[in-house]
Design an enzyme around this catalytic site. Structure first.
Site, short mmCIF file in Angstrom:
data_model
loop_
_atom_site.label_atom_id
_atom_site.label_comp_id
_atom_site.label_asym_id
_atom_site.label_seq_id
_atom_site.Cartn_x
_atom_site.Cartn_y
_atom_site.Cartn_z
N HIS A 111 25.98 -17.69 2.82
CA HIS A 111 25.27 -18.15 1.62
C HIS A 111 25.16 -16.98 0.65
CE1 HIS A 111 22.29 -19.56 -1.08
NE2 HIS A 111 21.29 -18.89 -0.54
N CYS A 139 18.54 -23.87 0.58
CA CYS A 139 19.87 -23.23 0.55
C CYS A 139 20.75 -23.63 1.73
CB CYS A 139 19.73 -21.71 0.51
SG CYS A 139 18.71 -21.15 -0.86
N ASN A 142 22.38 -16.92 -7.10
CA ASN A 142 22.12 -17.76 -5.93
C ASN A 142 22.04 -19.22 -6.39
OD1 ASN A 142 21.00 -19.16 -3.80
ND2 ASN A 142 19.40 -17.66 -3.37
N1 ACO Z 1 13.53 -5.90 -12.69
C1 ACO Z 1 12.91 -4.71 -12.57
N2 ACO Z 1 11.95 -4.48 -11.66
C2 ACO Z 1 11.63 -5.49 -10.82
C3 ACO Z 1 12.24 -6.75 -10.90
C4 ACO Z 1 13.23 -6.94 -11.88
N3 ACO Z 1 13.88 -8.09 -12.04
N4 ACO Z 1 11.72 -7.53 -9.95
C5 ACO Z 1 10.81 -6.81 -9.29
N5 ACO Z 1 10.75 -5.57 -9.81
C6 ACO Z 1 9.92 -4.46 -9.42
C7 ACO Z 1 8.65 -4.88 -8.71
O1 ACO Z 1 7.64 -5.23 -9.64
C8 ACO Z 1 8.32 -3.63 -7.94
O2 ACO Z 1 7.70 -2.72 -8.81
P1 ACO Z 1 6.49 -1.77 -8.29
O3 ACO Z 1 7.12 -0.94 -7.21
O4 ACO Z 1 6.14 -1.04 -9.51
O5 ACO Z 1 5.46 -2.72 -7.77
C9 ACO Z 1 9.69 -3.06 -7.57
O6 ACO Z 1 10.63 -3.66 -8.48
C10 ACO Z 1 10.10 -3.35 -6.16
O7 ACO Z 1 9.87 -4.73 -5.90
P2 ACO Z 1 10.23 -5.39 -4.53
O8 ACO Z 1 9.96 -6.85 -4.61
O9 ACO Z 1 9.61 -4.63 -3.43
O10 ACO Z 1 11.81 -5.14 -4.54
P3 ACO Z 1 12.86 -5.37 -3.41
O11 ACO Z 1 13.60 -4.14 -3.14
O12 ACO Z 1 12.28 -6.10 -2.23
O13 ACO Z 1 13.88 -6.36 -4.13
C11 ACO Z 1 14.41 -8.69 -4.16
C12 ACO Z 1 13.43 -7.61 -4.58
C13 ACO Z 1 15.75 -8.44 -4.84
C14 ACO Z 1 13.88 -10.06 -4.58
C15 ACO Z 1 14.58 -8.62 -2.63
O14 ACO Z 1 13.34 -8.67 -1.98
C16 ACO Z 1 15.44 -9.72 -2.11
O15 ACO Z 1 16.62 -9.73 -2.33
N6 ACO Z 1 14.87 -10.68 -1.37
C17 ACO Z 1 15.56 -11.83 -0.92
C18 ACO Z 1 15.23 -12.89 -1.84
C19 ACO Z 1 16.29 -13.92 -2.00
O16 ACO Z 1 17.47 -13.68 -2.06
N7 ACO Z 1 15.81 -15.13 -2.14
C20 ACO Z 1 16.62 -16.21 -2.45
C21 ACO Z 1 16.13 -17.43 -1.86
S1 ACO Z 1 16.33 -17.45 -0.15
C22 ACO Z 1 17.90 -17.38 0.12
O17 ACO Z 1 18.67 -17.91 -0.64
C23 ACO Z 1 18.33 -16.63 1.30
#
Ligand code: ACO
Length: 328
Positions: free
Chosen positions: A255, A116, A285
């Protein structure tokens, strides 16, 4: 003594596929909801390339638009640098395919693999090439077809990404306007947190396919934490180094990974959200493409105008990160 030329953005362009995939569409593919995706990421829709479309086609389209807006011909380009991790082929560089498509016959073309952060890395290189007199016009492109490396069975990642391209023509500035500074950094101790292991040479292809290691893999929570810290630090560092504060900035372009990362970074920097450019709701993204797409859109919408100061900051797999300060 020879005066060091300052590099500036002379033109911008963007290109996206026609097909739009909404959160409602995703509800039919994986166990997710529009509400979950909006709340956790701010994303509402994203563009997804059709099977016959390629990275180089979108990159070339964005590049042609940037050349047109800069009023520069393809033959005048000395260097094409593309940030991408989803090129048309394993090798050669995607930038070489773009070179052919746009007819930039006098250029040297190569890719940067900085995920990214690829566009900011490209800007830093362009700045160096122009300042050293080794190039006059550099085409910096960020283009990804992340849909091709997305695991469409993994709801934790497939809701996040989209396809698209953005490009800038960078050339010498006549006056004081231009790139004020760039900053890039990486931390190779953290490669495991965001990677795609199975399309390189360390894992046999048949093993990678059997173990589903041919897709982007991510530890979302860890990525979130590091992204906010690194983007905040890279922004603060470049402002401080250049004797500025966030008050000196007209528009902040982070970003576009996730609305929560963007708002947390802005808060850390004490920048109010009305100074922050956000379009993640429409694109998801797009990795290396997110910043050049945002610059092009911001100029089109007159959120960025001649003389405005803009701070850009990115973070991605590697981890890599970086910032750029520019006066348009
Ligand atoms: N829909 C519904 N539920 C979901 C989904 C979905 N799409 N994805 C995950 N869940 C569930 C999980 O299974 C989990 O369930 P559980 O509690 O029963 O186990 C629950 O939601 C919470 O999951 P987490 O992964 O802990 O959720 P979090 O609040 O951390 O959000 C997310 C996840 C959105 C990916 C977050 O961690 C995030 O934004 N991370 C940054 C990732 C990113 O942007 N990466 C891009 C590449 S790097 C960059 O560009 C900067």
């Amino acid at each position: 003594m020879k005066k060091t030329p300052k590099a500036m953005i002379l033109g911008t362009g963007r290109a996206t596929p026609e097909r739009v995939l909404t959160n409602a569409d995703l509800e039919k593919i994986v166990d997710t909801t529009d509400e979950w995706i909006r709340e956790r990421t701010g994303i509402e829709r994203r563009f997804i390339a059709a099977d016959h479309e390629t990275n180089s086609q979108f990159a070339a389209r964005a590049a042609q638009r940037a050349l047109q807006s800069a009023n520069i011909s393809a033959e005048q380009i000395d260097i094409i640098v593309q940030g991408t991790v989803t090129g048309d082929v394993g090798f050669p560089a995607n930038a070489c395919y773009v070179q052919e498509l746009i007819g930039a016959t006098n250029a040297a073309a190569f890719d940067i693999s900085a995920a990214c952060s690829g566009f900011i890395y490209g800007l830093a290189l362009a700045d160096g090439f122009i300042a050293s007199g080794k190039a006059r016009y550099v085409l910096v492109i960020g283009c990804e077809l992340l849909s091709r490396i997305t695991d469409w069975k993994d709801r934790a990642t497939c809701v996040l990404f989209g396809d698209g391209a953005g490009a800038c023509v960078i050339g010498p500035s006549e006056g004081e306007r231009g790139l004020i500074d760039t900053f890039i950094k990486s931390d190779g101790r953290l490669t495991e947190l965001l990677c795609m292991k199975g399309r390189g040479t360390s894992i046999p292809l048949e093993v990678a396919l059997a173990e589903r290691k041919v897709f982007l893999a991510m530890q979302g929570r860890e990525v979130f934490k590091y992204a906010v810290t690194a983007m905040g630090d890279a922004s603060a560092h470049i402002l401080e180094k250049n004797g500025m504060t966030s008050d000196d900035i007209d528009l902040f372009i982070p970003h576009q990974a996730n609305l929560r990362i963007i708002t947390a970074t802005a808060k850390r920097l004490n920048v109010s959200m009305d100074k922050v450019y956000v379009n993640v709701q429409d694109y998801g993204n797009t990795s290396a493409a997110s910043i050049p797409i945002a610059i092009d859109e911001a100029i089109e919408k007159k959120r960025l105008q001649s003389g405005n100061r803009c701070l850009m900051v990115a973070f991605g797999g590697g981890f890599t990160w970086g910032s750029a300060l520019v006066q348009l």
